[in-house]
Design an enzyme around this catalytic site. Structure first.
Site, short mmCIF file in Angstrom:
data_model
loop_
_atom_site.label_atom_id
_atom_site.label_comp_id
_atom_site.label_asym_id
_atom_site.label_seq_id
_atom_site.Cartn_x
_atom_site.Cartn_y
_atom_site.Cartn_z
N SER A 127 1.12 -1.39 0.02
CA SER A 127 -0.09 -0.49 0.08
C SER A 127 0.97 1.74 0.08
O SER A 127 -0.56 2.36 -0.53
CB SER A 127 -0.98 0.42 1.16
OG SER A 127 -2.43 -0.64 1.14
N TYR A 144 -1.96 -2.54 -11.21
CA TYR A 144 -2.29 -2.70 -9.70
C TYR A 144 -1.26 -3.56 -8.70
O TYR A 144 -0.83 -3.58 -7.89
CB TYR A 144 -3.84 -2.99 -8.90
CG TYR A 144 -4.02 -3.01 -7.66
CD1 TYR A 144 -3.84 -1.44 -7.09
CD2 TYR A 144 -4.45 -4.26 -6.83
CE1 TYR A 144 -3.75 -1.56 -5.90
CE2 TYR A 144 -4.15 -4.10 -4.94
CZ TYR A 144 -4.06 -1.91 -5.09
OH TYR A 144 -4.18 -2.50 -3.20
N LYS A 161 0.83 3.22 -2.58
CA LYS A 161 -0.66 4.18 -3.21
C LYS A 161 -0.04 5.63 -3.61
O LYS A 161 -0.73 6.13 -4.04
CB LYS A 161 -1.47 4.32 -2.31
CG LYS A 161 -2.27 2.47 -1.86
CD LYS A 161 -2.96 2.15 -1.19
CE LYS A 161 -3.86 0.85 -1.36
NZ LYS A 161 -4.72 0.61 -0.03
N TYR A 203 -4.63 3.57 7.66
CA TYR A 203 -5.51 2.06 7.45
C TYR A 203 -6.57 3.19 8.52
O TYR A 203 -6.86 4.55 8.91
CB TYR A 203 -5.55 1.18 7.73
CG TYR A 203 -5.27 0.65 6.77
CD1 TYR A 203 -4.15 0.44 5.57
CD2 TYR A 203 -3.55 -0.37 7.53
CE1 TYR A 203 -3.42 0.11 4.99
CE2 TYR A 203 -2.63 -0.57 7.08
CZ TYR A 203 -2.17 -0.46 5.42
OH TYR A 203 -1.37 -1.03 4.62
N VAL A 210 1.49 -3.95 3.42
CA VAL A 210 1.18 -5.32 4.50
C VAL A 210 2.39 -6.08 4.01
O VAL A 210 1.87 -6.71 4.89
CB VAL A 210 -0.23 -6.00 3.89
CG1 VAL A 210 -1.58 -5.43 3.72
CG2 VAL A 210 -0.15 -6.13 2.71
N1 LIG Z 1 -2.45 -2.98 2.68
C1 LIG Z 1 -1.55 -3.20 1.78
O1 LIG Z 1 -0.18 -2.85 2.12
C2 LIG Z 1 -3.07 -3.53 0.54
C3 LIG Z 1 -2.17 -4.06 -0.62
C4 LIG Z 1 -2.58 -5.42 -1.16
N2 LIG Z 1 -1.35 -5.45 -1.94
C5 LIG Z 1 -3.92 -5.57 -1.19
O2 LIG Z 1 -4.07 -4.94 -2.27
O3 LIG Z 1 -4.71 -6.38 -1.24
#
Ligand SMILES: NC(=O)CC[C@H](N)C(=O)O
Length: 310
Positions: free
Chosen positions: A66, A194, A69, A246, A264
């Site tokens: 994430s 993605y 992002k 988050y 994550v």
């Molecule tokens: N919170 C994350 O790092 C989520 C990224 C992960 N690639 C997902 O889409 O679930």
């Protein structure tokens, strides 16, 4: 400029937080991530004068997940401008888990609430200029090469395909977004771009340099070149404050007060104006999906050096 930390202190702190690696769990919903070792810890600070200090397994690469992002948002803003991006993705925190689907139905016309949750990030990834997924990912990689000055950075095919094969929830989000015309083109191709974006691999040194670039108003520390327009860098840092951790972003803002984004895989990126970039890697996650060691270390740094922006 605030007083600098020594490498010795950073090493000592890393050892102090090591026991916390066993208070969390390594992510396994993306099967390839479950191979990560909870004891692989690393931290790096990149000061605005270009000095970088680090401790732990600094050369170990991990996937951005994430954290990507924020970088994808910067590129989508450069590619499309603010009106286009925020015409399709909102600016409000959700208080829900990152992969939550249910608020998508609560907004008419449909619009993911922000670019840091998966629904918003999938839409942002879809906006990056490029005809094919590989062209989009290639442009994102070039952008990261520019920011880190390391052209060898790439993505992990193993992690990307492991996520692609198991990303049923992200597929659901994408089909919903496609139905409501928030994303265009092929769902599978958007998911391909993605998952590759999330699988971009780098180390804490690279990541702290990216944090420093954001802290330096989007300018390269060494050449002074404006890589991200100042206004877009500011937008990204603001999302890091309001949505970067988050549904733990509120508590993190109170306890730590640093624009930060977690992933994550266990990485955390921090960016502090007037100070520099911070990156921590510790793959064991708490129940919200944030690195346990990462949170501890950044909190220690923030308290010790009074880094809170508030
Ligand atoms: N919170 C994350 O790092 C989520 C990224 C992960 N690639 C997902 O889409 O679930």
């Amino acid at each position: 400029m605030r007083k600098k930390l020594t490498k010795e202190i950073l090493e000592e702190w890393l050892e102090n937080v090591r026991p916390f690696a066993y208070d969390g769990q390594v992510a396994d919903y993306i099967p390839a991530l479950s191979k990560q070792d909870p004891e692989d810890l690393a931290v790096s600070i990149y000061y605005l004068d270009g000095e970088c200090i680090h401790a732990g397994k600094v050369e170990n690469c991990f996937t951005l997940q994430s954290i990507s992002k924020v970088i994808a948002l910067a590129l989508a803003l450069i590619d499309n401008g603010e009106d286009y991006v925020f015409g399709r993705v909102g600016m409000e925190p959700t208080g829900d888990p990152f992969h939550s689907i249910y608020r998508l139905e609560q907004h008419r016309p449909s619009k993911p609430l922000n670019p840091m949750i998966n629904a918003g990030a999938l839409a942002v990834s879809n906006m990056i200029r490029g005809v094919t997924p590989d062209e989009k990912v290639g442009r994102l990689l070039s952008f990261i090469h520019e920011m880190t000055d390391d052209h060898s950075i790439s993505f992990s095919r193993e992690v990307a395909s492991s996520e692609f094969e198991t990303a049923f929830l992200n597929r659901s989000l994408l089909y919903y977004l496609k139905q409501h015309k928030v994303v265009t083109g092929s769902v599978e191709e958007t998911l391909d771009a993605y998952t590759k974006q999330c699988s971009i691999e780098l180390n804490v040194r690279h990541l702290s340099k990216i944090g420093a670039l954001f802290a330096n108003e989007g300018k390269d520390l060494h050449s002074g070149r404006q890589i991200i327009p100042k206004h877009f860098a500011r937008i990204c840092k603001t999302f890091m404050v309001t949505c970067g951790m988050y549904d733990a972003s509120g508590a993190f803002a109170i306890k730590v007060g640093i624009p930060a984004k977690s992933g994550v895989s266990g990485g955390v990126l921090g960016s502090v104006n007037g100070f520099g970039g911070i990156a921590v890697y510790g793959p064991a996650l708490d129940t919200k999906g944030n690195s346990v060691v990462g949170l501890k270390l950044i909190e220690m740094l923030s308290n010790r050096y009074d880094l809170s922006i508030f």
